[in-house]
Write a protein that holds these residues in place. Structure first.
Motif, short mmCIF file in Angstrom:
data_model
loop_
_atom_site.label_atom_id
_atom_site.label_comp_id
_atom_site.label_asym_id
_atom_site.label_seq_id
_atom_site.Cartn_x
_atom_site.Cartn_y
_atom_site.Cartn_z
N MET A 285 -4.02 17.69 8.11
CA MET A 285 -3.72 16.51 7.27
C MET A 285 -4.97 15.67 7.06
N ALA A 286 -5.74 15.49 8.15
CA ALA A 286 -6.97 14.70 8.06
C ALA A 286 -7.97 15.41 7.15
N LYS A 287 -8.13 16.70 7.35
CA LYS A 287 -9.10 17.50 6.58
C LYS A 287 -8.86 17.37 5.07
N HIS A 288 -7.57 17.40 4.66
CA HIS A 288 -7.25 17.33 3.23
C HIS A 288 -7.02 15.90 2.75
N GLY A 289 -7.31 14.93 3.60
CA GLY A 289 -7.19 13.52 3.19
C GLY A 289 -5.75 13.10 2.93
N ALA A 290 -4.80 13.81 3.52
CA ALA A 290 -3.39 13.55 3.18
C ALA A 290 -2.88 12.24 3.78
N ILE A 291 -3.45 11.88 4.94
CA ILE A 291 -2.97 10.64 5.56
C ILE A 291 -3.43 9.43 4.75
N ASP A 292 -4.70 9.45 4.35
CA ASP A 292 -5.20 8.35 3.51
C ASP A 292 -4.46 8.29 2.17
N ALA A 293 -4.26 9.48 1.59
CA ALA A 293 -3.58 9.51 0.28
C ALA A 293 -2.15 8.97 0.41
N THR A 294 -1.48 9.30 1.51
CA THR A 294 -0.12 8.81 1.71
C THR A 294 -0.11 7.30 1.91
N ARG A 295 -1.09 6.81 2.71
CA ARG A 295 -1.19 5.36 2.92
C ARG A 295 -1.42 4.64 1.58
N ASP A 296 -2.31 5.18 0.77
CA ASP A 296 -2.58 4.58 -0.55
C ASP A 296 -1.30 4.52 -1.37
N GLU A 297 -0.50 5.58 -1.26
CA GLU A 297 0.72 5.62 -2.05
C GLU A 297 1.73 4.56 -1.58
N ALA A 298 1.87 4.42 -0.27
CA ALA A 298 2.78 3.39 0.27
C ALA A 298 2.35 2.00 -0.22
N LEU A 299 1.03 1.75 -0.17
CA LEU A 299 0.52 0.44 -0.60
C LEU A 299 0.74 0.26 -2.11
N ALA A 300 0.57 1.34 -2.87
CA ALA A 300 0.76 1.24 -4.32
C ALA A 300 2.21 0.90 -4.64
N TRP A 301 3.16 1.50 -3.92
CA TRP A 301 4.57 1.18 -4.17
C TRP A 301 4.87 -0.26 -3.77
N ALA A 302 4.29 -0.73 -2.67
CA ALA A 302 4.51 -2.14 -2.28
C ALA A 302 3.92 -3.07 -3.34
N ASN A 303 2.76 -2.69 -3.89
CA ASN A 303 2.17 -3.51 -4.96
C ASN A 303 3.04 -3.52 -6.21
N ARG A 304 3.63 -2.34 -6.51
CA ARG A 304 4.53 -2.25 -7.65
C ARG A 304 5.71 -3.21 -7.46
N ALA A 305 6.23 -3.25 -6.24
CA ALA A 305 7.34 -4.16 -5.94
C ALA A 305 6.91 -5.62 -6.18
N LYS A 306 5.74 -5.96 -5.68
CA LYS A 306 5.27 -7.36 -5.83
C LYS A 306 4.98 -7.69 -7.29
N GLU A 307 4.42 -6.71 -8.01
CA GLU A 307 4.12 -6.95 -9.43
C GLU A 307 5.42 -7.24 -10.18
N ALA A 308 6.48 -6.48 -9.85
CA ALA A 308 7.76 -6.68 -10.54
C ALA A 308 8.25 -8.11 -10.38
N LEU A 309 7.98 -8.69 -9.20
CA LEU A 309 8.44 -10.06 -8.94
C LEU A 309 7.81 -11.09 -9.88
N THR A 310 6.62 -10.78 -10.40
CA THR A 310 5.95 -11.75 -11.28
C THR A 310 6.74 -11.97 -12.57
N HIS A 311 7.64 -11.04 -12.89
CA HIS A 311 8.46 -11.20 -14.10
C HIS A 311 9.71 -12.05 -13.84
N LEU A 312 9.85 -12.50 -12.60
CA LEU A 312 11.09 -13.20 -12.24
C LEU A 312 10.82 -14.69 -12.03
N PRO A 313 11.87 -15.50 -12.03
CA PRO A 313 11.68 -16.97 -11.96
C PRO A 313 10.96 -17.39 -10.68
#
Lengths: 333, 333
Positions: A285-313
């Motif tokens: 997993m480390a050799k293929h960068g899969a742990i970092d890539a997975t972490r990036d993805e989790a953070l990207a989804w959390a950012n997507r959640a927060k971005e969505a909130l900017t459209h709300l009151p």
């Protein structure tokens, strides 16, 4: 906000703020989970409700409705609806997974039997549909019945995709939506729909719940390969030993050469695991960068959640939902 | 009506008359039972749908709607809905009963596993709710979600009442409603509701389906103690050997003296059955007039079904529904 509030978990602050309505949700759940004729229903349902989950899904519905200015009575019905769907799913999951424990207590299928878990699950599922009809809103019914179908589809998919190395990230995402994100997304969206928010805000609420749920599941996968057991309560490698195709493993398998592929076939598909295999798996997993890539993805989804909130009151609750998205990924960042 | 028609079974005449719409129901069922992602769903669902049940429940919905003059497209959706609820129930029943055969073929839980039956059942249940939202009629949603709850409640009750001599006729009726009558009643009632019939006619349709379902189940009980195996395909005493509390047994137990009660406790509750017990049981039923009383009850329910039809419009279909109620009890009268 005092210091005590600042260091409390975001969902605890939300629960405290919405304690009155969450109390009404609890009353409604307890009233509707009973049966005049079949005492087994009361016993099984009370076992689950009494186990005291976090009630995160109904909390999301109440929070979304209140943030959108809703002041009618029906968010309480919809909150109870999503909790009933969730509880029905838990009952059936325990049968499917042959689980003996949940939340540190014996499961219903262990205390009674699989039959009771299947049928009481069906009863709660039917009850959830009775509750969701109460607001008389057809869009709400569409959203919740679609969510129920996505949940069941995701569960069946998980059954057949399990231990199958051809599982893609697309299939992974379908399973994760079924397990968590579909009900989170429906829970937040219906709060906006009964508050009669414009379509753009309804979509933003859906995106928030969906992205929160996906990031939550990806973090769960990640903690299994890189977490601190003392902090997370999860032992490194449990998923590997159970031959689960988590996101880091799927990413690593996708980049495997022939020799590595043989390793995954032996350990995951055939279940032939030997000493040193977990360390080798983590190394790949480390050799293929899969742990970092997975972490990036989790953070990207959390950012997507927060971005969505900017459209709300602008609202106190919006800040708490923002913090909740941060909290979900805080353990890995 | 020619001679061929006259001697055909009433539900076959109904099917022939409504063949066009039943074809649309079949198309809709096949379209909605699939999944783009989880092929296991298609396999399990196709196994059940391919087994070719009589489709009696959707037939009742189409018949009721047409008899009431409905000419929109939504009776087809509601017919597919009731068949999906029925199919989901069958999948879960086979898990609960640990059945290996249904309609002369291996059950899905035997061909695949219990997990698939539980989860595909959930999927079809969710699909049924998506379909029932389509007509946009809240009363229809109330009726069908209530029926789903009564079905599940009846099944749980059956689980706990099984082999319990304190089971009353009231509990028996609750179980029978769950097993059969609730979905029959909902199937006919929604046909009248989407046709916008006055409340009295809606109630009459509900009564017809309910009474038809109850009489059907009572006849089934009766054939086990007094039927002609060659004609009915049922062996005398199967229910007794499986320790089922059928209506004739419940009526006999209610009149038992201490010695007779000990007999029922040994054979039904404890399951200690010896040679000659079935004959003794049949003798006790005859002694207390339970077989005649049960037959009277089946006939009374069939009459109730036919009486309800008098409140409905004169129509060719009404005659067939009348004959159907007669047909259900014809085997015992």
């Amino acid at each position: 906000m005092g210091l005590d509030d600042a260091i409390r978990k975001p969902h605890e602050r939300l629960s405290a703020l919405l304690a009155g309505e969450m109390g009404e949700v609890d009353t409604l759940i307890r009233a509707r989970m009973t049966s005049d004729y079949a005492p087994r229903i009361d016993q099984v349902a009370a076992h689950l409700v009494g186990a005291g989950g976090k009630r995160l899904r109904p909390l999301l519905t109440i929070a979304a409705a209140r943030m959108c200015g809703y002041d009618g009575p029906y968010h309480v019905y919809l909150a109870a609806t999503v909790e009933f769907i969730h509880t029905a799913t838990l009952l059936h999951d325990d049968v499917v997974d042959e689980s003996g424990q949940r939340r540190g207590r014996p499961t219903a299928n262990r205390l009674w039997d699989n039959k009771s878990s299947v049928l009481v699950g069906d009863y709660l599922f039917a009850r959830s549909f009775q509750l969701m009809v109460a607001p008389g809103n057809l869009q709400v019914l569409d959203i919740l019945s679609n969510a129920a179908a996505v949940i069941a589809e995701g569960e069946v998919l998980q059954l057949t995709a399990a231990r199958d190395l051809s599982t893609t990230e697309e299939i992974y995402l379908k399973v994760v939506r079924g397990k968590t994100a579909a009900l989170f997304a429906a829970a937040t969206e219906v709060g906006g729909v009964i508050a009669a928010m414009p379509e753009e805000q309804q979509r933003a609420l859906h995106t928030y719940g969906d992205a929160l749920g996906v990031s939550f599941q990806i973090v769960d996968d990640l903690l299994d390969v890189s977490g601190d057991a003392a902090k997370t309560g999860k032992n490194i490698g449990d998923d590997f030993r159970e031959r689960k195709l988590t996101l880091p493993i799927i990413k690593t398998v996708a980049k495997a050469d022939a020799e590595e592929r043989a390793f995954w076939t032996r350990t995951i598909e055939k279940g032939d695991q030997r000493e040193g295999d977990l360390e080798h798996a983590l190394g790949l997993m480390a050799k293929h960068g899969a742990i970092d890539a997975t972490r990036d993805e989790a953070l990207a989804w959390a950012n997507r959640a927060k971005e969505a909130l900017t459209h709300l009151p602008e609202h106190e609750i919006r800040g708490m939902l923002h913090d909740l998205a941060d909290y979900v990924v805080a353990r890995i960042s």
